[in-house]
Design a protein around this motif. Structure first.
Motif, PDB file in Angstrom:
ATOM      1  N   PRO A  98       0.823  -1.213   0.000  1.00 55.80           N
ATOM      2  CA  PRO A  98       0.000   0.000   0.000  1.00 55.80           C
ATOM      3  C   PRO A  98       0.859   1.267   0.000  1.00 55.80           C
ATOM      4  N   GLN A  99       0.358   2.330  -0.577  1.00 53.72           N
ATOM      5  CA  GLN A  99       1.132   3.559  -0.760  1.00 53.72           C
ATOM      6  C   GLN A  99       1.677   4.137   0.534  1.00 53.72           C
ATOM      7  N   ALA A 100       0.992   3.897   1.632  1.00 54.50           N
ATOM      8  CA  ALA A 100       1.426   4.463   2.912  1.00 54.50           C
ATOM      9  C   ALA A 100       2.692   3.788   3.452  1.00 54.50           C
ATOM     10  N   ILE A 101       3.061   2.667   2.863  1.00 56.13           N
ATOM     11  CA  ILE A 101       4.218   1.901   3.333  1.00 56.13           C
ATOM     12  C   ILE A 101       5.449   2.232   2.489  1.00 56.13           C
ATOM     13  N   ASP A 102       6.561   2.504   3.147  1.00 59.02           N
ATOM     14  CA  ASP A 102       7.834   2.739   2.462  1.00 59.02           C
ATOM     15  C   ASP A 102       8.476   1.375   2.183  1.00 59.02           C
ATOM     16  N   GLU A 103       8.378   0.923   0.949  1.00 60.52           N
ATOM     17  CA  GLU A 103       8.859  -0.418   0.602  1.00 60.52           C
ATOM     18  C   GLU A 103      10.350  -0.583   0.871  1.00 60.52           C
ATOM     19  N   ASP A 104      11.131   0.442   0.555  1.00 62.67           N
ATOM     20  CA  ASP A 104      12.582   0.341   0.748  1.00 62.67           C
ATOM     21  C   ASP A 104      12.931   0.069   2.209  1.00 62.67           C
ATOM     22  N   LYS A 105      12.238   0.762   3.116  1.00 62.57           N
ATOM     23  CA  LYS A 105      12.530   0.584   4.542  1.00 62.57           C
ATOM     24  C   LYS A 105      12.124  -0.808   5.016  1.00 62.57           C
ATOM     25  N   VAL A 106      11.023  -1.310   4.488  1.00 57.51           N
ATOM     26  CA  VAL A 106      10.571  -2.646   4.871  1.00 57.51           C
ATOM     27  C   VAL A 106      11.538  -3.708   4.348  1.00 57.51           C
ATOM     28  N   LEU A 107      11.889  -3.624   3.065  1.00 54.17           N
ATOM     29  CA  LEU A 107      12.773  -4.627   2.463  1.00 54.17           C
ATOM     30  C   LEU A 107      14.156  -4.630   3.107  1.00 54.17           C
TER      31      LEU A 107
END
Length: 280
Positions: A98-107
């Motif tokens: 979802p757009q609210a999630i920063d994918e880079d930080k999660v990965l």
């Protein structure tokens, strides 16, 4: 003479059979955790295919679902919990989130040794230095397609259209490590066709239906289509297949080309993560 169609499904099936044999010889089956945030329909389909491949190969799948309303900290917390679970060998976080999630930080929170997708900065950096073990799944699948089809890579000019973290960038590095001369095209490239028309190998992964036309490909080129879009119920690629196949020497279809190989490569990576963590 029309291009020879590369049968990615057949190659993927052979790899899955091989993975199943390897899993049966291990002291325990590897465990792959798949994290899905939200209920994106395309992601649901991809996750289902990955779980089916786990069942076929004997890999244990751990299905972790979070609602679309999950916060950044909740998603990161779920990943960190999986990092600590001793029986979880590999982790895949399904994108897009979802757009609210920063994918880079999660990965970046996925433990590098459990990073089944090869997206962690440490694994990506090792790929850049030609020291990578865990390679992003789609590029790894594409490399297998090329090699199994007898394509000589060293010295060839490869044009990669698309610069995503998932396909374009890692694929360019992988081809460079195979001694290709690599050009990367993207949305700001003024005249993509002038570059792609010089290439021995053209790989497209941007998600724009039929972007690559016959006039953008030289006679005898190898064309790999890693793009997917939906027109109603039909899945189509980034390559104008009907026209380009009349000029290419080898071409992948959509569906049945790169997609199955991506799933097979994921199974390979899950087993690799198990072994990196000391599994026998």
């Amino acid at each position: 003479m029309p291009a020879k169609i590369i049968d990615g499904k057949k190659m993927a099936d052979a790899l899955l059979e091989k993975a199943a044999q390897e899993v049966s010889s291990l002291s325990r089956p590897p465990c792959l955790a798949i994290v899905l945030v939200g209920n994106d329909p395309a992601s649901e389909v991809y996750v289902r295919k990955k779980i089916e491949a786990c069942k076929f190969t004997g890999i244990v799948s751990k299905d972790v679902r979070l609602p679309a309303s999950a916060t950044q900290s909740e998603v990161i917390g779920a990943v960190q919990k999986l990092n600590k679970e001793g029986k979880v060998d590999a982790i895949l976080v399904q994108v897009p989130m979802p757009q609210a999630i920063d994918e880079d930080k999660v990965l970046a929170q996925v433990a590098p040794e459990k990073d089944a997708d090869g997206f962690h900065p440490e694994n990506f950096g090792k790929l850049a230095f030609n020291q990578g073990k865990i390679i992003p799944c789609t590029p790894l699948g594409i490399l297998h397609l090329l090699k199994q089809s007898g394509v000589a890579l060293a010295g060839k000019h490869a044009v990669v259209i698309g610069r995503s973290r998932i396909v374009g960038k890692p694929l360019a590095l992988l081809l460079l490590n195979e001694n290709c001369t690599v050009s990367i095209c993207h949305s700001k490239t003024p005249d993509i066709g002038s570059l792609s028309a010089q290439a021995d190998i053209v790989c497209v992964a941007v998600g724009k239906p039929k972007l690559l036309k016959a006039g953008m490909v030289k006679q005898g080129a190898v064309v790999i289509d890693a793009g997917t879009s939906r027109e109603g119920e039909k899945l189509i690629g980034d390559v104008d297949f009907d026209s380009v196949k009349e000029k290419a020497s080898l071409i992948t279809p959509v569906p049945g080309g790169v997609g199955p190989m991506t799933v097979a490569a994921l199974m390979h990576n899950a087993i690799l993560c198990y072994r990196i963590r000391g599994g026998k």
